[in-house]
Write a protein that holds these residues in place. Structure first.
Motif, PDB file in Angstrom:
ATOM      1  N   PRO A  29      -3.239 -10.579   2.076  1.00  0.00           N
ATOM      2  CA  PRO A  29      -3.049  -9.358   2.863  1.00  0.00           C
ATOM      3  C   PRO A  29      -4.388  -8.671   3.115  1.00  0.00           C
ATOM      4  O   PRO A  29      -5.325  -8.809   2.330  1.00  0.00           O
ATOM      5  N   SER A  30      -4.461  -7.940   4.202  1.00  0.00           N
ATOM      6  CA  SER A  30      -5.679  -7.203   4.500  1.00  0.00           C
ATOM      7  C   SER A  30      -5.865  -6.071   3.489  1.00  0.00           C
ATOM      8  O   SER A  30      -4.975  -5.245   3.305  1.00  0.00           O
ATOM      9  N   PRO A  31      -7.039  -6.025   2.835  1.00  0.00           N
ATOM     10  CA  PRO A  31      -7.241  -4.972   1.819  1.00  0.00           C
ATOM     11  C   PRO A  31      -7.240  -3.560   2.399  1.00  0.00           C
ATOM     12  O   PRO A  31      -7.058  -2.599   1.642  1.00  0.00           O
ATOM     13  N   VAL A  32      -7.431  -3.418   3.721  1.00  0.00           N
ATOM     14  CA  VAL A  32      -7.375  -2.063   4.281  1.00  0.00           C
ATOM     15  C   VAL A  32      -5.975  -1.469   4.160  1.00  0.00           C
ATOM     16  O   VAL A  32      -5.787  -0.266   4.298  1.00  0.00           O
ATOM     17  N   THR A  33      -4.970  -2.337   3.886  1.00  0.00           N
ATOM     18  CA  THR A  33      -3.597  -1.825   3.746  1.00  0.00           C
ATOM     19  C   THR A  33      -3.281  -1.357   2.329  1.00  0.00           C
ATOM     20  O   THR A  33      -2.205  -0.832   2.093  1.00  0.00           O
ATOM     21  N   ALA A  45     -13.931  -0.840  -7.198  1.00  0.00           N
ATOM     22  CA  ALA A  45     -13.588  -2.184  -6.725  1.00  0.00           C
ATOM     23  C   ALA A  45     -12.122  -2.314  -6.347  1.00  0.00           C
ATOM     24  O   ALA A  45     -11.454  -3.277  -6.717  1.00  0.00           O
ATOM     25  N   PRO A  46     -11.587  -1.326  -5.569  1.00  0.00           N
ATOM     26  CA  PRO A  46     -10.150  -1.386  -5.304  1.00  0.00           C
ATOM     27  C   PRO A  46      -9.738  -2.629  -4.510  1.00  0.00           C
ATOM     28  O   PRO A  46      -8.702  -3.218  -4.789  1.00  0.00           O
ATOM     29  N   ALA A  47     -10.543  -3.032  -3.535  1.00  0.00           N
ATOM     30  CA  ALA A  47     -10.144  -4.167  -2.690  1.00  0.00           C
ATOM     31  C   ALA A  47      -9.976  -5.420  -3.550  1.00  0.00           C
ATOM     32  O   ALA A  47      -9.027  -6.178  -3.380  1.00  0.00           O
ATOM     33  N   ARG A  70       5.161   0.685 -13.997  1.00  0.00           N
ATOM     34  CA  ARG A  70       5.236   2.148 -13.913  1.00  0.00           C
ATOM     35  C   ARG A  70       4.360   2.696 -12.783  1.00  0.00           C
ATOM     36  O   ARG A  70       4.719   3.676 -12.119  1.00  0.00           O
ATOM     37  N   ILE A  71       3.216   2.061 -12.565  1.00  0.00           N
ATOM     38  CA  ILE A  71       2.355   2.502 -11.465  1.00  0.00           C
ATOM     39  C   ILE A  71       3.076   2.317 -10.136  1.00  0.00           C
ATOM     40  O   ILE A  71       3.134   3.221  -9.300  1.00  0.00           O
ATOM     41  N   VAL A  72       3.660   1.130  -9.956  1.00  0.00           N
ATOM     42  CA  VAL A  72       4.343   0.871  -8.690  1.00  0.00           C
ATOM     43  C   VAL A  72       5.520   1.826  -8.521  1.00  0.00           C
ATOM     44  O   VAL A  72       5.745   2.357  -7.425  1.00  0.00           O
ATOM     45  N   TYR A  73       6.247   2.094  -9.594  1.00  0.00           N
ATOM     46  CA  TYR A  73       7.359   3.036  -9.472  1.00  0.00           C
ATOM     47  C   TYR A  73       6.857   4.406  -9.017  1.00  0.00           C
ATOM     48  O   TYR A  73       7.440   5.030  -8.119  1.00  0.00           O
ATOM     49  N   GLU A  74       5.751   4.859  -9.605  1.00  0.00           N
ATOM     50  CA  GLU A  74       5.189   6.152  -9.209  1.00  0.00           C
ATOM     51  C   GLU A  74       4.798   6.156  -7.730  1.00  0.00           C
ATOM     52  O   GLU A  74       4.960   7.153  -7.039  1.00  0.00           O
ATOM     53  N   VAL A  75       4.281   5.021  -7.262  1.00  0.00           N
ATOM     54  CA  VAL A  75       3.840   4.951  -5.865  1.00  0.00           C
ATOM     55  C   VAL A  75       5.028   4.956  -4.898  1.00  0.00           C
ATOM     56  O   VAL A  75       4.988   5.601  -3.857  1.00  0.00           O
ATOM     57  N   VAL A  76       6.093   4.244  -5.257  1.00  0.00           N
ATOM     58  CA  VAL A  76       7.174   4.053  -4.281  1.00  0.00           C
ATOM     59  C   VAL A  76       8.323   5.055  -4.395  1.00  0.00           C
ATOM     60  O   VAL A  76       9.119   5.179  -3.455  1.00  0.00           O
ATOM     61  N   LYS A  77       8.432   5.763  -5.523  1.00  0.00           N
ATOM     62  CA  LYS A  77       9.687   6.474  -5.815  1.00  0.00           C
ATOM     63  C   LYS A  77      10.067   7.537  -4.787  1.00  0.00           C
ATOM     64  O   LYS A  77      11.248   7.829  -4.620  1.00  0.00           O
ATOM     65  N   ASP A  78       9.070   8.123  -4.100  1.00  0.00           N
ATOM     66  CA  ASP A  78       9.388   9.208  -3.162  1.00  0.00           C
ATOM     67  C   ASP A  78       9.469   8.754  -1.712  1.00  0.00           C
ATOM     68  O   ASP A  78       9.273   9.556  -0.787  1.00  0.00           O
ATOM     69  N   GLY A  79       9.701   7.469  -1.490  1.00  0.00           N
ATOM     70  CA  GLY A  79       9.861   7.003  -0.112  1.00  0.00           C
ATOM     71  C   GLY A  79       8.571   6.600   0.569  1.00  0.00           C
ATOM     72  O   GLY A  79       8.532   6.428   1.791  1.00  0.00           O
ATOM     73  N   PHE A  80       7.508   6.431  -0.217  1.00  0.00           N
ATOM     74  CA  PHE A  80       6.206   6.123   0.360  1.00  0.00           C
ATOM     75  C   PHE A  80       6.219   4.878   1.241  1.00  0.00           C
ATOM     76  O   PHE A  80       5.576   4.839   2.300  1.00  0.00           O
ATOM     77  N   LEU A  81       6.952   3.841   0.831  1.00  0.00           N
ATOM     78  CA  LEU A  81       6.917   2.589   1.604  1.00  0.00           C
ATOM     79  C   LEU A  81       7.376   2.788   3.041  1.00  0.00           C
ATOM     80  O   LEU A  81       6.891   2.111   3.949  1.00  0.00           O
ATOM     81  N   ASP A  82       8.305   3.728   3.246  1.00  0.00           N
ATOM     82  CA  ASP A  82       8.825   3.920   4.593  1.00  0.00           C
ATOM     83  C   ASP A  82       7.776   4.493   5.548  1.00  0.00           C
ATOM     84  O   ASP A  82       7.856   4.309   6.757  1.00  0.00           O
ATOM     85  N   GLU A  83       6.784   5.206   4.976  1.00  0.00           N
ATOM     86  CA  GLU A  83       5.683   5.648   5.853  1.00  0.00           C
ATOM     87  C   GLU A  83       4.543   4.632   5.869  1.00  0.00           C
ATOM     88  O   GLU A  83       3.815   4.522   6.855  1.00  0.00           O
ATOM     89  N   HIS A  84       4.408   3.879   4.772  1.00  0.00           N
ATOM     90  CA  HIS A  84       3.270   2.963   4.650  1.00  0.00           C
ATOM     91  C   HIS A  84       3.484   1.668   5.435  1.00  0.00           C
ATOM     92  O   HIS A  84       2.568   1.194   6.124  1.00  0.00           O
ATOM     93  N   ILE A  85       4.665   1.080   5.323  1.00  0.00           N
ATOM     94  CA  ILE A  85       4.909  -0.230   5.931  1.00  0.00           C
ATOM     95  C   ILE A  85       4.646  -0.243   7.444  1.00  0.00           C
ATOM     96  O   ILE A  85       4.043  -1.203   7.949  1.00  0.00           O
ATOM     97  N   PRO A  86       5.051   0.792   8.190  1.00  0.00           N
ATOM     98  CA  PRO A  86       4.764   0.761   9.638  1.00  0.00           C
ATOM     99  C   PRO A  86       3.270   0.612   9.967  1.00  0.00           C
ATOM    100  O   PRO A  86       2.923  -0.025  10.959  1.00  0.00           O
ATOM    101  N   THR A  87       2.394   1.153   9.099  1.00  0.00           N
ATOM    102  CA  THR A  87       0.961   1.002   9.387  1.00  0.00           C
ATOM    103  C   THR A  87       0.521  -0.452   9.189  1.00  0.00           C
ATOM    104  O   THR A  87      -0.338  -0.949   9.912  1.00  0.00           O
ATOM    105  N   ILE A  88       1.130  -1.145   8.213  1.00  0.00           N
ATOM    106  CA  ILE A  88       0.807  -2.563   8.016  1.00  0.00           C
ATOM    107  C   ILE A  88       1.330  -3.372   9.200  1.00  0.00           C
ATOM    108  O   ILE A  88       0.638  -4.222   9.751  1.00  0.00           O
ATOM    109  N   ARG A  89       2.570  -3.089   9.592  1.00  0.00           N
ATOM    110  CA  ARG A  89       3.179  -3.781  10.741  1.00  0.00           C
ATOM    111  C   ARG A  89       2.294  -3.685  11.979  1.00  0.00           C
ATOM    112  O   ARG A  89       2.050  -4.668  12.663  1.00  0.00           O
ATOM    113  N   THR A  90       1.844  -2.464  12.269  1.00  0.00           N
ATOM    114  CA  THR A  90       1.039  -2.245  13.468  1.00  0.00           C
ATOM    115  C   THR A  90      -0.257  -3.045  13.390  1.00  0.00           C
ATOM    116  O   THR A  90      -0.643  -3.723  14.347  1.00  0.00           O
ATOM    117  N   LEU A  91      -0.902  -2.982  12.241  1.00  0.00           N
ATOM    118  CA  LEU A  91      -2.150  -3.720  12.059  1.00  0.00           C
ATOM    119  C   LEU A  91      -1.941  -5.219  12.266  1.00  0.00           C
ATOM    120  O   LEU A  91      -2.670  -5.871  13.026  1.00  0.00           O
TER     121      LEU A  91
END
Lengths: 398, 398
Positions: B45-49, A66-68, B279-300
């Motif tokens: 927000p769109s859950p596909v993001t 149920a991620p969404a 801690r989960i969010v830190y693990e997700v973002v710590k290596d620069g992930f947002l910089d690759e992820h955000i452009p896909t949200i922008r485009t959508l």
């Protein structure tokens, strides 16, 4: 921290924020992070009780199935299956709790903030036990009530003390009937009956805060006030002491009339408690896990409690008294009146042992010679060493 | 819901709770849960993001590597590595943000509640845009301010409007300079400079709420107010629009003086934001992930925005106007003055299309003929169908 090198603003802050001072407990906890300190100060559950493997499996299921929904905004009231689970858990012996009475909150500390928001006006009277939970005083104080202390004895709150003169215009009575923080006291059955009877006709709610109720060592809980007057009690529960506090998950059970106001206040406060943590906890508890898990916590804490009681017997000089808790996490000790436990703490920390002085737990007229000891985080061998150090310091002062 | 069969209490509630009324948006959202409704109402927000796979991996790592800490009580300020990450992200182009300025909060809605707690006294003036974010009005209203609307035009807040007469005794100015909710407006660079200059000498903080800042379609963000006056702005940020709102994770960057008061208020409010989600969010973002992820949200979102703009062009009758957002999630439309969008909504829901009427976004003197359209949750094909239905209803009323 020295702020002298930081830029200063001339911003005006609110009256309630002006009254905020640094918490003594908070400052203590900073010192006691040093590994050489034996700390009986923290109210932290033992991490060995966290069911990590089940949490991991629950995360796996929630992010797969149920991620969404788990990562999306969700209803302010909380995750419906978890609200139903809470209602069902409290519905027994002829008592029915409706899911529509349940509001999921971000730890039961938030329950206190929301109750303050919805019930307290500046200078309105709020009834509290003597002493009472420090965190409740912190939450309610943001709404600037006038505290009225209800008489207590070694068994807790005395219902006969709730006279019309004492309770006039009160907005709420706040109580922890089970293994109260800080005293570890449990309210006896007869007093519960009297308090529930009081609640039935009272023009203000009796708030039953019950974070420790499941931790009765004999596994023979006394009935909650909620079960005795289900439409007249506001009950606050928490997963912090039976699963893990870092999830920050608790709930308020309240009559619908008040529930709707609490929901509106919560919406304004943080929209809703994380969908993700609610779903994880539901996955962990839905199949009856707590009924097998809680007894292991009880046994651990009972043994730790026994260890501390033995050490107190062994080391403490005459003139020091303490209670024998039937559950929970705390022992409350009284020293000869001339010993100020805030000063004692300074000496204790220098000897690498810590506790919480009793005074901050009083709304008014503090007892300065009491102290709170937590026995759940320190292993038995170190408990004895810590109590010995503490007893030596007290003996020097008698 | 019919409450007539429920038990009633005679409990007295606080003045602030009396003023709480059911939110129009909330009632609407209930109706629009039906799958046949094309809803432009929600700010979801769109859950596909949602980066589900990365979240799952982060859960796995956190529960494996640091379960005792992730599930335990933790510091009110937040998880230190995440606070450092936030500070580093805002430290660029010669600007330094200190980790000691960063407070992690349970969604940026909580930032607004804490700012209200610490800054607002009853009847004290609070400056807001015209219109402004409804959720901010809800949060601040719990502290009973007197709202003062700051003049705006199609480019947002007009700094010249901040006259001494208008701003006298104000406790804060609340603004969303980027793709404001509800108007989608972005404050131009010159106005940002003027507002930052104003903040530098103002006796109250300018609060820059920036949940949508990363969602500029051209990937060419304008500088934040924070970057222009780092010691004089309170900046609220959020992971809700760039990762997932169900984690409820945001932050406040504030001068240390105010930060310490906010920390104390947060301790009284919910002790701390869940250690686990931080801690989960830190693990997700710590290596620069947002910089690759955000452009896909922008485009959508840019494509969805274009789709809605085309549909509006195609279907709307003369007399209806709207803006062309450069980012974010919302379009703001104005109808001929005689059309009340709250009444229009009732007709729209009957035709299975929904939006949010503009009036609730005004602190005072509402415009009743405006409406907010969200274009991020409905796929393009259904956007056209929904806008066609809505245009038909408007045409019937012109």
């Amino acid at each position: 921290m020295d702020h002298s090198d930081l830029p200063h603003t001339n911003w005006r802050i609110s009256e309630r924020a002006r009254k905020l001072t640094s918490s003594a407990i908070r400052e203590i906890l900073k010192v006691t992070e040093r590994p050489e300190v034996i700390s009986f100060a923290g109210g932290l559950p033992s991490p060995v009780t966290f069911p990590v493997e089940r949490m991991r499996e629950a995360c796996e299921r929630v992010t797969r199935d149920a991620p969404a929904a788990a990562f999306q905004y969700s209803a302010t009231e909380g995750y419906a299956p978890l609200r139903e689970w809470v209602a069902a858990r409290y519905s027994k012996n002829g008592v029915t709790i409706r899911p529509s009475q349940v509001l999921m909150v971000t730890g039961s500390q938030q329950a206190l903030d929301l109750l303050g928001k919805v019930l307290i006006d500046p200078a309105s009277p709020v009834l509290v036990e003597t002493p009472t939970y420090l965190g409740a005083l912190q939450s309610f104080s943001m709404y600037e009530p006038r505290y009225v202390q209800v008489p207590t004895d070694e068994n807790g709150l005395i219902p006969e003390g709730l006279t019309p003169a004492l309770t006039q215009d009160a907005r709420l009575l706040y109580a922890q009937p089970n293994f109260q923080n800080p005293t570890g006291r449990r309210l006896p059955l007869e007093r519960r009956r009297a308090l529930a009877e009081f609640a039935r006709t009272s023009p203000f709610p009796v708030v039953e805060d019950d974070p420790y109720g499941a931790l009765d060592y004999a596994g023979a809980p006394l009935p909650t006030l909620l079960s005795m007057a289900p439409d007249h009690i506001v009950h606050c529960g928490s997963f912090s002491k039976v699963l893990a506090p870092g999830l920050r998950l608790g709930y308020i059970i309240a009559p619908e009339e008040l529930h709707f106001k609490l929901v509106q206040a919560k919406q304004a406060t943080d929209l809703h408690t994380p969908s993700f943590t609610q779903r994880i906890v539901y996955e962990v508890v839905k199949d009856g896990f707590l009924d097998e898990h809680i007894p292991t916590i009880r046994t651990l804490y009972r043994d730790q409690c026994e260890a501390m009681l033995s050490s107190l017997e062994r080391h403490m000089p005459e003139g020091v008294t303490w209670n024998r808790p039937e559950g929970g996490m705390f022992i409350w000790a009284s020293l000869p009146k001339h010993i100020d436990t805030m000063q004692l703490l300074e000496a204790a920390v220098a000897e690498n042992v810590a506790f919480v002085p009793g005074a901050p737990f009083y709304a008014n007229d503090a007892d300065h010679s009491a102290l709170r000891l937590s026995f759940v985080t320190v292993p038995p061998a170190r408990i004895d060493e810590g109590i010995a150090r503490l007893a030596k310091l007290i003996r020097e002062r008698i």
